[in-house]
Scaffold this motif. Structure first.
Motif, PDB file in Angstrom:
ATOM      1  N   THR A   1       0.824  -1.214   0.000  1.00 43.00           N
ATOM      2  CA  THR A   1       0.000   0.000   0.000  1.00 43.00           C
ATOM      3  C   THR A   1       0.853   1.257   0.000  1.00 43.00           C
TER       4      THR A   1
ATOM      5  N   THR B   1       1.963   3.189  -2.287  1.00 43.45           N
ATOM      6  CA  THR B   1       1.591   4.285  -3.173  1.00 43.45           C
ATOM      7  C   THR B   1       0.372   5.061  -2.673  1.00 43.45           C
ATOM      8  N   SER B   2      -0.299   4.537  -1.650  1.00 45.51           N
ATOM      9  CA  SER B   2      -1.428   5.256  -1.055  1.00 45.51           C
ATOM     10  C   SER B   2      -0.981   5.846   0.277  1.00 45.51           C
ATOM     11  N   GLU B   3       0.005   6.744   0.175  1.00 46.66           N
ATOM     12  CA  GLU B   3       0.648   7.256   1.383  1.00 46.66           C
ATOM     13  C   GLU B   3       0.212   8.657   1.774  1.00 46.66           C
TER      14      GLU B   3
ATOM     15  N   HIS C   1       7.838   2.889  -1.215  1.00 46.64           N
ATOM     16  CA  HIS C   1       7.561   3.911  -2.224  1.00 46.64           C
ATOM     17  C   HIS C   1       8.089   5.287  -1.824  1.00 46.64           C
TER      18      HIS C   1
ATOM     19  N   GLU D   1       7.428   7.306   4.721  1.00 48.49           N
ATOM     20  CA  GLU D   1       6.491   6.340   5.276  1.00 48.49           C
ATOM     21  C   GLU D   1       7.055   5.650   6.515  1.00 48.49           C
TER      22      GLU D   1
ATOM     23  N   ASP E   1      12.816   2.801 -11.267  1.00 51.72           N
ATOM     24  CA  ASP E   1      11.688   3.171 -10.405  1.00 51.72           C
ATOM     25  C   ASP E   1      11.512   2.084  -9.361  1.00 51.72           C
ATOM     26  N   ASP E   2      10.698   2.368  -8.333  1.00 55.32           N
ATOM     27  CA  ASP E   2      10.532   1.404  -7.250  1.00 55.32           C
ATOM     28  C   ASP E   2       9.591   0.270  -7.630  1.00 55.32           C
TER      29      ASP E   2
ATOM     30  N   GLN F   1       3.251  -1.194 -12.268  1.00 61.42           N
ATOM     31  CA  GLN F   1       1.942  -1.851 -12.265  1.00 61.42           C
ATOM     32  C   GLN F   1       1.477  -2.069 -13.701  1.00 61.42           C
TER      33      GLN F   1
ATOM     34  N   CYS G   1      12.780  -2.142 -12.072  1.00 62.01           N
ATOM     35  CA  CYS G   1      11.827  -1.876 -10.991  1.00 62.01           C
ATOM     36  C   CYS G   1      11.997  -2.968  -9.948  1.00 62.01           C
TER      37      CYS G   1
END
Length: 438
Positions: free
Chosen positions: A225, A227-229, A266, A270, A354-355, A358, A382
């Motif tokens: 999760t 990327t939903s930070e 990400h 975080e 990139d990390d 998708q 990635c």
């Protein structure tokens, strides 16, 4: 029984010490347990029974002496009744003794346990500081690679878990040889690939630290999760915070709070989503890429590219001394376009870093833009190849990318792309094994 021991103290006039051999001073050898059994609490019950027997015998003798002048028959009855009762007490105490729980029959229990058809853990030397590693079912391949790694002459030992389901669909879980992990360093290799598998793994993760282990480490290669930070408008839910809170409530072990190993989260901020009851350790797969780039024939012509400013902030520190290209995303009406912000890709082998990936849309657009600016060859790296809905096929069905390096943090993707161009899987096993050394 304790009341009778108090009576014995009054009769003999000396202190009784249970669990030691000091009681031998008061008893004949025929009434005492063998010396080998006098070292545990079970033998203390045997000594107590013998003391009670002696107390009853002494009382009977006193009663017999006092009644001898009045009646021989009374003397016989007086002595016979206590002796009869006292002869029953050692057997009763033996049946009541909790020695099965306290270790007097430890050898018998170990023989019985050894006969069960379950895996048994080894008991390594104290100098061996690598843990017992348990793992989620889909992480077995990576777990075995980790176990094959040798760190300073040591390797992790794999534990075993039965993953079953009850008829209602809820997990039926069992950790094999739970006694074998006591006083051991323990780790769990998790894969939160979808919400459906998180509950059963959290059940294991919350239970292992309570098995009297020396320390507990959670290995979560991909924090799903991440990327939903953040929240950009009221009503959005930052699920990265939710998952961090769940992990922050992992119970402590004997050694203290749980440690967790996460690769290329990400956003580094975080780390502040985690509470004080967990120790997050953020590792990276970029060193694996650097090793691979050094083996390329055109290593001197490689330039590193970032699809946006966020990726540059996240990773540029790993590539000091190398030329870089920075891209940026801009809006053109309802579309988001990738444009060149700085750097010169013309005639170079450009590796986009990139990390995670998708759908792959950003990488494809970035690759097209770089080719328009004269890039000779395009590759990508990635750490986490998520690729939902088989979106990896956008790359296998095209020759736009010469190489696409990912790690084995997402096992379902590894199984799908293994052996298919342009993909190459770099294993995290060595880096995980090194991070697990206590």
């Amino acid at each position: 029984m304790l009341h009778s021991l108090g009576m014995f103290k009054e009769v003999v006039g000396s202190t009784i010490s249970l669990g030691t051999l000091s009681a031998r001073a008061f008893l004949p050898s025929s009434l005492l347990p063998p010396p080998a059994k006098a070292r545990n609490l079970g033998s203390a019950f045997a000594i107590a029974a013998a003391l009670f027997s002696a107390t009853a015998a002494s009382s009977a003798a006193a009663s017999s002496s006092a009644a001898a002048s009045s009646s021989a028959t009374a003397t016989t009855s007086s002595a016979a009744v206590p002796a009869s009762r006292s002869s029953q007490w050692p057997n009763r105490l033996k049946s009541m003794s909790p020695s099965g729980l306290l270790g007097s029959d430890r050898e018998a229990r170990e023989v019985k346990a050894a006969a069960l058809p379950i895996p048994r853990l080894n008991r390594p030397d104290k100098a061996d500081k690598l843990p017992v590693l348990f793992y989620a079912p889909e992480m077995e391949t990576l777990a075995r690679k980790i176990a094959a790694e040798s760190v300073n002459g040591s390797a992790v030992e794999l534990g075993s878990i039965d993953w079953r389901l009850f008829p209602d669909g809820y997990p039926d879980l069992f950790v094999q040889d739970a006694y074998g992990v006591r006083d051991r360093h323990v780790a769990f290799l998790a894969s939160f690939r979808s919400p459906e598998v998180i509950f059963e793994q959290i059940s294991i993760i919350y239970s292992l630290p309570k098995m009297f282990v020396a320390s507990f480490t959670l290995i979560l290669p991909f924090f799903p999760t991440g990327t939903s930070e953040r929240v950009e408008r009221e009503g959005e839910i930052a699920t990265a915070v939710t998952l961090a809170r769940i992990l922050s409530n992992i119970p402590p072990s004997r050694g203290g709070p749980c440690s967790t190993i996460i690769f290329d989260i990400h956003a580094l901020q975080e780390r502040f989503y985690f509470g004080d009851n967990i120790l997050p350790c953020f590792e990276s797969g970029i060193p694996l890429l650097l090793n691979r780039l050094a083996q390329c024939e055109d290593a001197e012509n490689i330039v590193i590219a970032y699809p946006d400013e966020g990726a540059w902030k996240r990773f540029h520190g790993f590539f000091r001394g190398m030329e870089e290209v920075v891209c940026t995303k801009v809006r053109d009406g309802d579309k988001r376009m990738v444009k060149l912000k700085e750097g010169e890709p013309a005639g170079r082998h450009v590796v986009i870093v990139d990390d995670l990936v998708q759908s792959g849309g950003t990488l494809i657009e970035c690759g097209k833009m770089l080719q328009q600016h004269g890039a000779k060859k395009i590759s990508a790296y990635c750490t986490h190849g998520v690729f939902p809905n088989e979106s990896y096929k956008r790359f296998t069905d095209s020759d736009q990318f010469s190489n696409f390096w990912i790690t084995d943090s997402c096992p379902q993707t590894v199984a799908s792309v293994q052996g298919k161009k342009p993909f190459t899987v770099l294993s995290l096993a060595g880096r995980i094994a090194a991070a697990l050394e206590i």
